[in-house]
Design a protein around this motif. Structure first.
Motif, PDB file in Angstrom:
ATOM      1  N   LEU A 151       0.816  -1.229   0.000  1.00 16.36           N
ATOM      2  CA  LEU A 151       0.000   0.000   0.000  1.00 16.36           C
ATOM      3  C   LEU A 151       0.848   1.278   0.000  1.00 16.36           C
ATOM      4  O   LEU A 151       0.314   2.385  -0.083  1.00 16.36           O
ATOM      5  CB  LEU A 151      -0.994   0.057   1.163  1.00 16.36           C
ATOM      6  CG  LEU A 151      -2.009  -1.095   1.238  1.00 16.36           C
ATOM      7  CD1 LEU A 151      -2.769  -1.029   2.562  1.00 16.36           C
ATOM      8  CD2 LEU A 151      -2.996  -1.023   0.075  1.00 16.36           C
ATOM      9  N   TYR A 152       2.175   1.125   0.060  1.00 16.75           N
ATOM     10  CA  TYR A 152       3.052   2.304   0.068  1.00 16.75           C
ATOM     11  C   TYR A 152       3.664   2.603  -1.313  1.00 16.75           C
ATOM     12  O   TYR A 152       4.521   3.472  -1.436  1.00 16.75           O
ATOM     13  CB  TYR A 152       4.140   2.167   1.131  1.00 16.75           C
ATOM     14  CG  TYR A 152       3.564   2.225   2.538  1.00 16.75           C
ATOM     15  CD1 TYR A 152       3.489   3.436   3.223  1.00 16.75           C
ATOM     16  CD2 TYR A 152       3.068   1.076   3.163  1.00 16.75           C
ATOM     17  CE1 TYR A 152       2.945   3.503   4.494  1.00 16.75           C
ATOM     18  CE2 TYR A 152       2.523   1.126   4.429  1.00 16.75           C
ATOM     19  CZ  TYR A 152       2.458   2.343   5.095  1.00 16.75           C
ATOM     20  OH  TYR A 152       1.913   2.402   6.362  1.00 16.75           O
ATOM     21  N   SER A 153       3.240   1.865  -2.350  1.00 15.53           N
ATOM     22  CA  SER A 153       3.551   2.251  -3.728  1.00 15.53           C
ATOM     23  C   SER A 153       2.215   2.559  -4.387  1.00 15.53           C
ATOM     24  O   SER A 153       1.279   1.766  -4.292  1.00 15.53           O
ATOM     25  CB  SER A 153       4.230   1.109  -4.500  1.00 15.53           C
ATOM     26  OG  SER A 153       5.502   0.833  -3.958  1.00 15.53           O
ATOM     27  N   VAL A 154       2.140   3.711  -5.023  1.00 17.49           N
ATOM     28  CA  VAL A 154       0.891   4.136  -5.656  1.00 17.49           C
ATOM     29  C   VAL A 154       1.165   4.420  -7.127  1.00 17.49           C
ATOM     30  O   VAL A 154       2.134   5.124  -7.453  1.00 17.49           O
ATOM     31  CB  VAL A 154       0.319   5.393  -4.958  1.00 17.49           C
ATOM     32  CG1 VAL A 154      -0.950   5.880  -5.652  1.00 17.49           C
ATOM     33  CG2 VAL A 154       0.052   5.118  -3.478  1.00 17.49           C
ATOM     34  N   ASN A 155       0.355   3.844  -7.994  1.00 18.61           N
ATOM     35  CA  ASN A 155       0.545   4.045  -9.433  1.00 18.61           C
ATOM     36  C   ASN A 155      -0.722   4.581 -10.082  1.00 18.61           C
ATOM     37  O   ASN A 155      -1.815   4.065  -9.858  1.00 18.61           O
ATOM     38  CB  ASN A 155       0.976   2.726 -10.087  1.00 18.61           C
ATOM     39  CG  ASN A 155       2.439   2.450  -9.811  1.00 18.61           C
ATOM     40  OD1 ASN A 155       3.311   3.205 -10.256  1.00 18.61           O
ATOM     41  ND2 ASN A 155       2.715   1.401  -9.048  1.00 18.61           N
ATOM     42  N   VAL A 156      -0.551   5.622 -10.882  1.00 16.88           N
ATOM     43  CA  VAL A 156      -1.663   6.266 -11.572  1.00 16.88           C
ATOM     44  C   VAL A 156      -1.413   6.207 -13.082  1.00 16.88           C
ATOM     45  O   VAL A 156      -0.829   7.121 -13.661  1.00 16.88           O
ATOM     46  CB  VAL A 156      -1.831   7.731 -11.106  1.00 16.88           C
ATOM     47  CG1 VAL A 156      -3.134   8.312 -11.644  1.00 16.88           C
ATOM     48  CG2 VAL A 156      -1.776   7.854  -9.587  1.00 16.88           C
ATOM     49  N   PRO A 157      -1.825   5.096 -13.718  1.00 16.10           N
ATOM     50  CA  PRO A 157      -1.602   4.940 -15.164  1.00 16.10           C
ATOM     51  C   PRO A 157      -2.603   5.774 -15.956  1.00 16.10           C
ATOM     52  O   PRO A 157      -3.789   5.783 -15.637  1.00 16.10           O
ATOM     53  CB  PRO A 157      -1.825   3.442 -15.390  1.00 16.10           C
ATOM     54  CG  PRO A 157      -2.739   3.007 -14.296  1.00 16.10           C
ATOM     55  CD  PRO A 157      -2.487   3.925 -13.125  1.00 16.10           C
ATOM     56  N   LEU A 158      -2.114   6.471 -16.973  1.00  9.00           N
ATOM     57  CA  LEU A 158      -2.959   7.389 -17.733  1.00  9.00           C
ATOM     58  C   LEU A 158      -2.827   7.151 -19.229  1.00  9.00           C
ATOM     59  O   LEU A 158      -1.885   6.515 -19.695  1.00  9.00           O
ATOM     60  CB  LEU A 158      -2.569   8.841 -17.401  1.00  9.00           C
ATOM     61  CG  LEU A 158      -2.749   9.244 -15.933  1.00  9.00           C
ATOM     62  CD1 LEU A 158      -2.013  10.544 -15.624  1.00  9.00           C
ATOM     63  CD2 LEU A 158      -4.229   9.357 -15.572  1.00  9.00           C
ATOM     64  N   ALA A 159      -3.791   7.705 -19.976  1.00  7.73           N
ATOM     65  CA  ALA A 159      -3.761   7.612 -21.441  1.00  7.73           C
ATOM     66  C   ALA A 159      -3.393   8.976 -22.037  1.00  7.73           C
ATOM     67  O   ALA A 159      -3.265   9.973 -21.320  1.00  7.73           O
ATOM     68  CB  ALA A 159      -5.128   7.142 -21.954  1.00  7.73           C
ATOM     69  N   ASP A 160      -3.252   9.020 -23.340  1.00  9.16           N
ATOM     70  CA  ASP A 160      -2.831  10.241 -24.044  1.00  9.16           C
ATOM     71  C   ASP A 160      -3.792  11.406 -23.842  1.00  9.16           C
ATOM     72  O   ASP A 160      -4.996  11.215 -23.678  1.00  9.16           O
ATOM     73  CB  ASP A 160      -2.757   9.968 -25.553  1.00  9.16           C
ATOM     74  CG  ASP A 160      -1.666   8.984 -25.906  1.00  9.16           C
ATOM     75  OD1 ASP A 160      -0.860   8.652 -25.027  1.00  9.16           O
ATOM     76  OD2 ASP A 160      -1.628   8.554 -27.077  1.00  9.16           O
TER      77      ASP A 160
END
Ligand code: VJV
Ligand code: CA
Ligand code: ZN
Length: 376
Positions: free
Chosen positions: A224-233
């Protein structure tokens, strides 16, 4: 929930070495250290030096760099030069990492690494001593480098070295990465600890380095201490601001960091040669303002950015935000003035391109649900 001291004074320390712009990755290579010198020129000619303490950092030593990297790898970087790189031969475990296109051997490579790491280390020491509120190293931000491996134009990880130093005086350090690429090297270094939370916003899907899925949240004590916010173009300022602030408000409340490191990779701006986002300086700089207003010890580092004139614009503007000085939209005359034509304006316009991000609210919800499992 956090006190907002938006317009109070901040002491700002700025780390720069005038040699940085002379390092050259090779003909046609997209990574150009010269952009850091261009940013510096704007910073000086906007008069920002009047509210900055400018330092030339001591280059990091072998010992400093091996706080994170393996001795064998750093010895290789140190010994490698243009004459002997091929003679290291295919038997050397590191020879392949310095001959691929992304991470070539170049003249002065080890000294370049020493400056980049020296800046982030000096910035951390200054923050530890409480001699500054904000410390800036645009020579740093090289977030892909691994313990024994160069990756994505990064050979040594100044950020990990800076965070390790901050951990000597701060119980919890927050790392936030707004470069368009996933901050994989920093995430990996702190994947199993609860003392560093890493948060990366990045383009995801058939894009370098390929990691940073929303389901990657850390492991063991670091779960829970790594956070990833994947996004598109095509994401624009407004959507990015909404997303960034919702995620960061929850992160600040749940994690309560004692210091923050913000990687300000400028390849998330529109018109970047490698990036595909649609941010302007204002959308990008809002991330700097967000943390400035929190009043925690703050380190700003550079990173990607492949349209040099816009990288210079961005980091000069963000330096102005750090010192809270208004800057004219007219680019001041400087040694690289012609790079800023035909408009010679500081700010860049949004592009009329489609925003492919269709499920942002759902992504925010998923991320907030994870964060809510942490007790503040
Ligand atoms: O996508 C990749 C890896 C390849 C293998 C190597 N070739 C050159 C490209 C495809 C799979 N690498 C990325 C690395 C991006 C690093 C970003 C770094 C940061 O911004 O996050 C932090 C500083 C990539 N994308 C584009 C290129 N490499 C690229 C590299 C070149 C190039 C053109 C594009 C290297 C040399 C030359 N042209 C002459
Ligand atoms: Ca990122
Ligand atoms: Zn990048």
């Amino acid at each position: 929930s956090q006190p907002v001291k938006e317009h109070s004074k901040r002491r700002v320390a700025y780390y720069y070495d005038s040699n940085i712009g002379n390092y050259y990755y090779g003909p046609g290579h997209v990574m150009k250290p010269h952009r850091i010198r261009m940013a510096h020129e704007l910073i000086l000619n906007y008069g920002l030096y009047r509210n900055l303490s400018i330092y030339r950092p001591t280059p990091a030593s072998f010992k400093d760099i091996t706080r994170f990297h393996s001795e064998e790898y750093v010895n290789y970087l140190k010994g490698a030069n243009l004459d002997n790189v091929t003679s290291f031969g295919i038997n050397n475990q590191f020879s392949s990492v310095l001959t691929n296109d992304d991470c070539p051997m170049f003249d002065g490579l080890y000294d370049f690494c020493r400056l980049s790491c020296g800046g982030s280390l000096a910035a951390a020491v200054k923050l530890n001593k409480k001699k500054t509120d904000i410390a800036i190293n645009w020579m740093g931000g090289l977030h892909h480098a691994k313990k024994s491996e160069a990756s994505g134009f990064c050979y040594t990880n100044d950020i990990v070295i800076g965070i390790l130093e901050l951990l000597k005086h701060h119980k919890r350090v927050l790392y936030v990465d707004i470069d368009i690429h996933h901050g994989d090297g920093v995430e990996e270094a702190f994947f199993t600890t609860d003392r560093v939370m890493t948060v990366s916003f990045h383009r995801h899907g058939d894009f370098f380095p390929g990691t940073g899925d929303i389901t990657d949240i850390g492991a063991g004590k670091g779960k829970l201490y790594s956070v990833n916010v994947p996004l598109a173009d095509g994401i624009r300022d407004e959507a990015y601001k909404n997303l960034f602030e919702k995620v960061m408000d929850e992160v600040m409340y749940r994690f309560q960091p004692e210091a923050v490191v913000l990687q300000c990779g400028a390849d998330s701006l529109n018109q970047d040669r490698l990036g595909r986002f649609n941010l302007t300086l204002k959308g990008h700089g809002n991330c700097v303002s967000y943390f400035r207003s929190r009043g925690l010890p703050l380190m700003l580092v550079g990173g990607g950015g492949y349209t040099p004139r816009n990288v210079a614009r961005c980091w000069a503007y963000e330096t102005a935000l750090a010192v809270d000085m208004e800057v004219s939209n007219n680019i001041p005359f400087n040694n690289y003035y012609e790079y800023f034509g035909p408009d010679f304006q500081l700010h860049i316009d949004q592009r009329p391109v489609k925003d492919d991000n269709i499920d942002l609210d759902k992504k925010i919800e998923t991320i907030l649900d994870n964060l809510k499992l942490l007790n503040p």
